[in-house]
Design a protein around this motif. Structure first.
Motif, PDB file in Angstrom:
ATOM      1  N   ARG A 108       0.830   1.119   2.431  1.00 42.58           N
ATOM      2  CA  ARG A 108       0.785  -0.339   2.466  1.00 42.58           C
ATOM      3  C   ARG A 108      -0.066  -0.884   1.317  1.00 42.58           C
ATOM      4  O   ARG A 108      -0.989  -0.233   0.837  1.00 42.58           O
ATOM      5  N   GLY A 109       0.236  -2.117   0.942  1.00 40.65           N
ATOM      6  CA  GLY A 109      -0.605  -2.840   0.010  1.00 40.65           C
ATOM      7  C   GLY A 109      -1.604  -3.704   0.759  1.00 40.65           C
ATOM      8  O   GLY A 109      -1.294  -4.257   1.823  1.00 40.65           O
ATOM      9  N   TYR A 110      -2.813  -3.815   0.230  1.00 40.25           N
ATOM     10  CA  TYR A 110      -3.873  -4.589   0.879  1.00 40.25           C
ATOM     11  C   TYR A 110      -4.585  -5.470  -0.143  1.00 40.25           C
ATOM     12  O   TYR A 110      -4.724  -5.104  -1.323  1.00 40.25           O
ATOM     13  N   PHE A 111      -5.060  -6.610   0.348  1.00 36.92           N
ATOM     14  CA  PHE A 111      -6.034  -7.414  -0.361  1.00 36.92           C
ATOM     15  C   PHE A 111      -7.418  -7.079   0.221  1.00 36.92           C
ATOM     16  O   PHE A 111      -7.530  -6.721   1.394  1.00 36.92           O
ATOM     17  N   TYR A 112      -8.457  -7.184  -0.614  1.00 37.01           N
ATOM     18  CA  TYR A 112      -9.794  -6.905  -0.098  1.00 37.01           C
ATOM     19  C   TYR A 112     -10.812  -7.821  -0.763  1.00 37.01           C
ATOM     20  O   TYR A 112     -10.564  -8.382  -1.847  1.00 37.01           O
ATOM     21  N   ARG A 113     -11.963  -7.966  -0.109  1.00 37.04           N
ATOM     22  CA  ARG A 113     -13.030  -8.807  -0.640  1.00 37.04           C
ATOM     23  C   ARG A 113     -14.352  -8.430   0.021  1.00 37.04           C
ATOM     24  O   ARG A 113     -14.381  -7.745   1.050  1.00 37.04           O
ATOM     25  N   PHE A 114     -15.445  -8.888  -0.573  1.00 35.19           N
ATOM     26  CA  PHE A 114     -16.791  -8.764  -0.026  1.00 35.19           C
ATOM     27  C   PHE A 114     -17.332 -10.175   0.212  1.00 35.19           C
ATOM     28  O   PHE A 114     -16.988 -11.116  -0.517  1.00 35.19           O
ATOM     29  N   ILE A 115     -18.202 -10.319   1.224  1.00 38.84           N
ATOM     30  CA  ILE A 115     -18.860 -11.593   1.493  1.00 38.84           C
ATOM     31  C   ILE A 115     -20.358 -11.326   1.608  1.00 38.84           C
ATOM     32  O   ILE A 115     -20.781 -10.485   2.402  1.00 38.84           O
ATOM     33  N   TYR A 116     -21.129 -12.043   0.792  1.00 40.16           N
ATOM     34  CA  TYR A 116     -22.576 -11.850   0.798  1.00 40.16           C
ATOM     35  C   TYR A 116     -23.261 -13.205   0.696  1.00 40.16           C
ATOM     36  O   TYR A 116     -22.991 -13.983  -0.224  1.00 40.16           O
ATOM     37  N   ARG A 117     -24.129 -13.481   1.674  1.00 37.26           N
ATOM     38  CA  ARG A 117     -24.900 -14.717   1.718  1.00 37.26           C
ATOM     39  C   ARG A 117     -23.989 -15.939   1.611  1.00 37.26           C
ATOM     40  O   ARG A 117     -24.273 -16.907   0.918  1.00 37.26           O
ATOM     41  N   GLY A 118     -22.846 -15.867   2.302  1.00 42.39           N
ATOM     42  CA  GLY A 118     -21.929 -16.993   2.339  1.00 42.39           C
ATOM     43  C   GLY A 118     -21.029 -17.120   1.128  1.00 42.39           C
ATOM     44  O   GLY A 118     -20.231 -18.055   1.049  1.00 42.39           O
ATOM     45  N   VAL A 119     -21.115 -16.193   0.175  1.00 39.58           N
ATOM     46  CA  VAL A 119     -20.301 -16.244  -1.041  1.00 39.58           C
ATOM     47  C   VAL A 119     -19.279 -15.122  -1.001  1.00 39.58           C
ATOM     48  O   VAL A 119     -19.618 -13.969  -0.709  1.00 39.58           O
ATOM     49  N   THR A 120     -18.030 -15.449  -1.303  1.00 43.28           N
ATOM     50  CA  THR A 120     -16.941 -14.475  -1.285  1.00 43.28           C
ATOM     51  C   THR A 120     -16.679 -13.961  -2.692  1.00 43.28           C
ATOM     52  O   THR A 120     -16.610 -14.733  -3.658  1.00 43.28           O
ATOM     53  N   SER A 121     -16.503 -12.659  -2.804  1.00 46.11           N
ATOM     54  CA  SER A 121     -16.227 -12.022  -4.090  1.00 46.11           C
ATOM     55  C   SER A 121     -14.827 -12.372  -4.582  1.00 46.11           C
ATOM     56  O   SER A 121     -13.994 -12.893  -3.817  1.00 46.11           O
ATOM     57  N   PRO A 122     -14.496 -12.054  -5.845  1.00 46.22           N
ATOM     58  CA  PRO A 122     -13.096 -12.082  -6.252  1.00 46.22           C
ATOM     59  C   PRO A 122     -12.283 -11.176  -5.324  1.00 46.22           C
ATOM     60  O   PRO A 122     -12.784 -10.183  -4.802  1.00 46.22           O
ATOM     61  N   ILE A 123     -11.032 -11.516  -5.128  1.00 47.68           N
ATOM     62  CA  ILE A 123     -10.151 -10.733  -4.262  1.00 47.68           C
ATOM     63  C   ILE A 123      -9.472  -9.643  -5.080  1.00 47.68           C
ATOM     64  O   ILE A 123      -8.918  -9.901  -6.149  1.00 47.68           O
ATOM     65  N   GLY A 124      -9.544  -8.413  -4.576  1.00 51.17           N
ATOM     66  CA  GLY A 124      -8.870  -7.296  -5.216  1.00 51.17           C
ATOM     67  C   GLY A 124      -7.615  -6.907  -4.452  1.00 51.17           C
ATOM     68  O   GLY A 124      -7.390  -7.322  -3.317  1.00 51.17           O
ATOM     69  N   ARG A 125      -6.793  -6.084  -5.109  1.00 50.06           N
ATOM     70  CA  ARG A 125      -5.598  -5.531  -4.474  1.00 50.06           C
ATOM     71  C   ARG A 125      -5.657  -4.014  -4.547  1.00 50.06           C
ATOM     72  O   ARG A 125      -6.117  -3.443  -5.543  1.00 50.06           O
ATOM     73  N   THR A 126      -5.187  -3.373  -3.511  1.00 57.10           N
ATOM     74  CA  THR A 126      -5.174  -1.916  -3.496  1.00 57.10           C
ATOM     75  C   THR A 126      -3.985  -1.430  -2.679  1.00 57.10           C
ATOM     76  O   THR A 126      -3.254  -2.238  -2.096  1.00 57.10           O
ATOM     77  N   ARG A 127      -3.790  -0.115  -2.632  1.00 56.28           N
ATOM     78  CA  ARG A 127      -2.689   0.474  -1.869  1.00 56.28           C
ATOM     79  C   ARG A 127      -3.162   1.769  -1.228  1.00 56.28           C
ATOM     80  O   ARG A 127      -3.973   2.499  -1.804  1.00 56.28           O
ATOM     81  N   THR A 128      -2.627   2.047  -0.056  1.00 54.48           N
ATOM     82  CA  THR A 128      -2.847   3.354   0.552  1.00 54.48           C
ATOM     83  C   THR A 128      -1.689   4.285   0.175  1.00 54.48           C
ATOM     84  O   THR A 128      -0.626   3.827  -0.267  1.00 54.48           O
ATOM     85  N   LEU A 129      -1.899   5.578   0.364  1.00 53.96           N
ATOM     86  CA  LEU A 129      -0.885   6.571   0.009  1.00 53.96           C
ATOM     87  C   LEU A 129       0.134   6.721   1.138  1.00 53.96           C
ATOM     88  O   LEU A 129      -0.162   6.478   2.308  1.00 53.96           O
ATOM     89  N   HIS A 130       1.337   7.162   0.762  1.00 57.72           N
ATOM     90  CA  HIS A 130       2.323   7.523   1.770  1.00 57.72           C
ATOM     91  C   HIS A 130       1.838   8.772   2.506  1.00 57.72           C
ATOM     92  O   HIS A 130       1.214   9.658   1.907  1.00 57.72           O
ATOM     93  N   PRO A 131       2.134   8.877   3.803  1.00 60.53           N
ATOM     94  CA  PRO A 131       1.629  10.011   4.585  1.00 60.53           C
ATOM     95  C   PRO A 131       2.409  11.287   4.323  1.00 60.53           C
ATOM     96  O   PRO A 131       3.538  11.248   3.795  1.00 60.53           O
ATOM     97  N   PRO A 132       1.860  12.444   4.668  1.00 60.93           N
ATOM     98  CA  PRO A 132       2.611  13.709   4.569  1.00 60.93           C
ATOM     99  C   PRO A 132       3.895  13.612   5.391  1.00 60.93           C
ATOM    100  O   PRO A 132       3.946  12.944   6.431  1.00 60.93           O
ATOM    101  N   GLY A 133       4.930  14.290   4.894  1.00 61.09           N
ATOM    102  CA  GLY A 133       6.207  14.275   5.585  1.00 61.09           C
ATOM    103  C   GLY A 133       7.131  13.160   5.160  1.00 61.09           C
ATOM    104  O   GLY A 133       8.251  13.059   5.663  1.00 61.09           O
ATOM    105  N   THR A 134       6.682  12.291   4.235  1.00 62.46           N
ATOM    106  CA  THR A 134       7.527  11.217   3.724  1.00 62.46           C
ATOM    107  C   THR A 134       7.779  11.448   2.237  1.00 62.46           C
ATOM    108  O   THR A 134       6.959  12.049   1.535  1.00 62.46           O
TER     109      THR A 134
END
Length: 532
Positions: A106-132
């Motif tokens: 799957r593709g995901y968006f991610y971010r960090f939040i510190y002291r009420g401030v949100t980081s830039p949003i990144g994008r990432t992906r997980t790997l396909h599982p074994p057997g696929t």
């Protein structure tokens, strides 16, 4: 410090934390997260996420939230709350391992939040599982991004590519900054002084400063935020042409002022390792209490992209023997000929890593078996003269033992990914690299992003023989280009591996810097390398 978070949905936890900060936080993401976000070493159910909090925004004990979500609205994120584990002791870097919390493929968006401030949003992906079996996999290939040797417009292009991951084949930083005593500053704004006052890293603060300087580049920040990355270690993350000296049980670094002082080099290597783990999102073994480099960190690992590709990420610097023909620079470490190159005691990988690679690659059930090597795997010679003793040519007996074992096992689907040489090439991989032999696979080298290639360097010495000469002297090469900067894309399908090589103008500091397709090849078992 890398924090492995427990599996739980936040369901508004991030919103609930907005009001808990003590004191006024700097305004905006740039004030709190000045060098952005990144992700690395994806697994089928997780990824390592990374950021750095600005020291002036840091408050001891203040929690930071990590969120990942399949939609950019972050209504149902996965993640957790990190209350401790970062601060001055980690140079304010944060690494969170979401292994076990995400869904495969799957593709995901991610971010960090510190002291009420949100980081830039990144994008990432997980790997396909074994057997696929994924229909297609696209990997970006880059290496050798010396900050003072060009601009990073290529990374703006890379950020826009449709990729499953980026493989960085080493030399993410160089251990020095531009020294005006010895070199003219061709690229304005790329020279800086290290905290020690030296132009060469001599302590932990220097290595940390180098990572911060490199990551200050907006195009590098864009590329790091756009894709998950897999990082290899090469020499410049520590010191040029480094090796392991068994007589002193310490690193060797022939061009560093600490050479001949094993205890100082050992301490410096521990500090380089520490800075790497702080600034690189990788799932490696790291013991901060160890006082010996090999016990402190182990980097070699493998990633399975479903059943399509298993990638073996090797460490070709930490365990290698000294250079076989001596440590005397061009005449020994690069261009040389000596019988010691074939000495069976010469090791590139060390005994434990060698066994791991030989056995697991042979046994891999994947459609393609990938070998990520920071240095060139295939031979590069002119008659009896070795032109790259710092690569696998300097450790030829160990390479031959691997090739023999894989040939006996019937391997024909090997894909070697390499860097270091500041060149691009494609090569036949066979038991002795002679034409007419059964192919074990192919090697594809990533060009340097900015670092000067051999053509640029050797022309200054009136000694550049030309690409055609090297191709003719090495018939296993499909092509060689020693005069290119840019990146490559590897497209993997069950039927073939395709390599696209892109030249990008490093002299222009803009996101639309000129780019062109320089080469397009494919490898198919039984057919070898061909255009297309």
């Amino acid at each position: 410090m890398q924090v492995r978070l427990s599996r739980r949905k936040l369901l508004g936890l991030g919103v609930g934390l907005v009001g808990v900060s003590r004191g006024q936080a700097p305004q905006g993401p740039q004030g709190v997260f000045p060098i952005g976000v990144a992700s690395g070493d994806p697994s089928p159910d997780g990824v390592v996420l990374w950021t750095r909090v600005a020291p002036e925004a840091f408050r001891p004990g203040e929690p930071i939230v990590v969120e990942a979500c399949e939609s950019p609205d972050f209504l149902e994120p996965q993640g957790g709350l990190i209350e401790t584990g970062f601060g001055p002791e980690t140079d304010y870097t944060v690494r969170a391992d979401l292994d076990g919390q995400l869904e495969p493929g799957r593709g995901y968006f991610y971010r960090f939040i510190y002291r009420g401030v949100t980081s830039p949003i990144g994008r990432t992906r997980t790997l396909h599982p074994p057997g696929t079996m994924p229909e297609r996999l696209r990997l970006g290939l880059i290496t050798c991004q010396e900050f003072g040797s060009g601009y990073y417009g290529a990374l703006a292009h890379l950020a826009r590519e449709e990729l499953d991951a980026v493989i960085h084949l080493g030399d993410f930083i160089y251990e020095y900054s531009g020294d005006p005593r010895y070199r003219r500053e061709r690229f304005l704004g790329r020279a800086f002084r290290l905290p020690s006052g030296s132009y060469l890293a001599v302590n932990l603060a220097d290595y940390r400063a180098l990572y911060r300087a490199y990551r200050s580049d907006p195009f590098l920040q864009q590329a790091l935020a756009a894709h998950p990355w897999v990082f290899l270690w090469d020499d410049h993350e520590f010191a040029n042409d480094t090796y392991w000296d068994p007589t002193t049980q310490a690193p060797g670094a022939p061009d560093h002022p600490f050479q001949g002082q094993p205890e100082r080099l050992k301490k410096l290597r521990l500090e380089a390792n520490q800075a790497w783990t702080e600034y690189v999102p990788a799932r490696v073994v790291y013991d901060p209490m160890a006082n010996e480099p090999h016990r402190q960190m182990s980097q070699y690992r493998r990633l399975a992209f479903g059943d399509l590709l298993e990638l073996f990420v090797t460490d070709t610097r930490s365990y290698r023997s000294p250079h076989p023909c001596g440590e005397g620079g061009f005449g020994q470490r690069q261009f040389a000929t000596c019988s010691a190159q074939m000495n069976p005691s010469q090791t590139m990988l060390g005994a434990e890593q060698y066994r791991w690679l030989a056995e697991h690659l042979m046994q891999s059930p994947a459609k393609w078996r990938g070998l990520a090597s920071a240095v060139m795997f295939s031979p590069l010679r002119s008659g009896d003269l070795t032109l790259n003793t710092d690569g696998w040519d300097g450790y030829a007996a160990e390479r031959q033992a691997l090739l023999n074992a894989w040939a006996r096992a019937g391997v024909h689907n090997l894909v070697v990914l390499s860097g270091d040489l500041h060149s691009a090439l494609a090569s036949q991989v066979s038991p002795t690299f002679k034409p007419g032999e059964p192919w074990l696979g192919a090697e594809f080298m990533a060009p340097s992003l900015t670092s000067p290639g051999p053509a640029e360097t050797l022309r200054r010495l009136a000694f550049w023989p030309g690409n055609a000469f090297l191709e003719q002297a090495n018939p296993h090469l499909n092509f060689f280009d020693g005069d290119i900067n840019g990146y490559a894309v590897l497209e993997v399908t069950p039927e073939a591996v395709r390599y696209e090589l892109y030249w990008v103008d490093k002299t222009q500091n803009r996101p639309d810097t000129p780019k062109r397709l320089a080469r397009k090849l494919r490898y198919r078992p039984g057919r070898g390398l061909e255009a297309g």
